[in-house]
Design an enzyme around this catalytic site. Structure first.
Site, mmCIF file in Angstrom:
data_model
loop_
_atom_site.group_PDB
_atom_site.id
_atom_site.type_symbol
_atom_site.label_atom_id
_atom_site.label_comp_id
_atom_site.label_asym_id
_atom_site.label_seq_id
_atom_site.Cartn_x
_atom_site.Cartn_y
_atom_site.Cartn_z
ATOM 1 N N CYS A 128 14.152 -3.925 8.571
ATOM 2 C CA CYS A 128 15.535 -4.210 8.170
ATOM 3 C C CYS A 128 16.134 -3.019 7.429
ATOM 4 C CB CYS A 128 15.589 -5.455 7.287
ATOM 5 S SG CYS A 128 17.269 -5.907 6.781
ATOM 6 N N CYS A 150 18.368 -4.002 4.508
ATOM 7 C CA CYS A 150 17.610 -4.435 3.328
ATOM 8 C C CYS A 150 17.023 -3.254 2.566
ATOM 9 C CB CYS A 150 16.472 -5.366 3.738
ATOM 10 S SG CYS A 150 16.952 -6.756 4.780
ATOM 11 N N ASP A 151 16.451 -2.295 3.306
ATOM 12 C CA ASP A 151 15.602 -1.287 2.676
ATOM 13 C C ASP A 151 16.091 0.156 2.790
ATOM 14 O OD1 ASP A 151 13.779 -3.294 1.950
ATOM 15 O OD2 ASP A 151 12.824 -3.214 3.911
#
Length: 312
Positions: free
Chosen positions: A135, A138-139
């Site tokens: 992701c 997300c990261d």
């Protein structure tokens, strides 16, 4: 003998726990079965920094423990166990847990999530959470001004490569074929971005690293047979997700990929009294905050449906 409940929640994670919080506060005394991965994908996520309310961030497992505690506080019956089969053709709905325990539920909330597809390399799992991610949204933040790689050739990979290019110094895009499967506009976007370097006809041979995490990736060209090492600190896998919805096939309407279809603006499925939330029905956003939002919707929809049908 079968056990009866007004509200059954299948699966945990942000969607399931949020549904449990709202359903229990509405007096539905829901039963939740957490599934094979209690807490969902966030339990294998180290730092969560994009969920509102955590100014310093929080560890994924800790966040899921907090949500579970909150659900239990209001009376949710949170249980270990996996739903192995369902019968939504009858009312109340029949659900079998671990092939042995039968539950009869007036309303069912599905929050079984989706699982990222992986390449299957041992090194991929070894460095998961230490440079390997599925992701970018997300990261990606953790790799600002660093060199990263992303594998995939569809719209998701192209979108995530573009997202990473806004944060990282360079993005290596590893594509198995000599062309992208992404839409024309997304193809143009990535191939014209000076920070994205395309590696055509290439596959991931090995993810390299040490105790500190990922230090590089070795790729192999399928035409020349040549291998190349890329000096990256982040490796993103964007080859798709699989919703965990197989046991509902034959009862619920789904798209070609298996995501449950819900009525626009609601969590209602084609079966009255069955509601879907989180990544099991969301193939676009797949974020913890959106999953939690749909979990709230599912609980409210279930509570209203139960009241309308005098099952409250």
């Amino acid at each position: 003998m079968a056990e009866h409940t007004k509200c059954l929640i299948i699966g945990s994670g942000p969607a399931g726990y949020t549904a449990a919080i709202y359903a229990s506060r509405a007096g539905l005394t829901p039963i939740m079965y957490q599934g094979p991965q209690p807490g969902g994908q966030l339990t294998i996520t180290n730092d969560v920094e994009n969920f509102p309310g955590y100014p310093d961030g929080i560890q994924g497992p800790e966040m899921m423990q907090d949500l579970e505690k909150q659900a239990r506080r209001f009376g949710s019956d949170v249980r270990y166990g996996m739903v192995t089969s369902v019968d939504f053709s009858v009312s109340p709905k029949k659900v079998l847990v671990d092939d042995t325990h039968e539950i009869l539920a007036d309303a069912v909330i599905i929050s079984t999530g989706a699982s990222a597809k992986w390449l299957g390399l041992p090194s991929e799992q070894a460095y998961n959470g230490r440079g390997v991610s599925a992701c970018a949204v997300c990261d990606g933040f953790f790799f600002r001004n660093q060199e990263v790689a992303i594998v995939g050739g569809g719209d998701t990979a192209a979108e995530e490569a573009t997202y990473l290019a806004n944060l990282c110094s360079k993005v290596h895009m590893i594509v198995r074929r000599d062309e992208l499967r992404a839409s024309q506009i997304m193809q143009k976007r990535v191939t014209s971005n000076p920070k994205i370097q395309m590696h055509w006809n290439s596959s991931t041979d090995e993810i390299l690293g040490d105790d500190g995490g990922v230090t590089g990736v070795r790729i192999k060209n399928s035409v020349s047979g040549e291998t190349t090492e890329l000096p990256v600190t982040g490796f993103f896998v964007a080859i798709g997700h699989k919703p965990n919805t197989d046991i509902f096939k034959g009862f619920l309407d789904m798209d070609d990929a298996g995501y449950i279809l819900t009525e626009k603006g609601s969590s209602r499925t084609n079966i009255a009294g069955v509601f879907a939330s989180g990544d099991a029905q969301d193939n676009i956003y797949r974020q913890a905050i959106t999953a939690a939002g749909t979990g709230c919707m599912a609980a409210l929809d279930a509570e209203r449906w139960l009241a309308e049908n005098e099952l409250h």
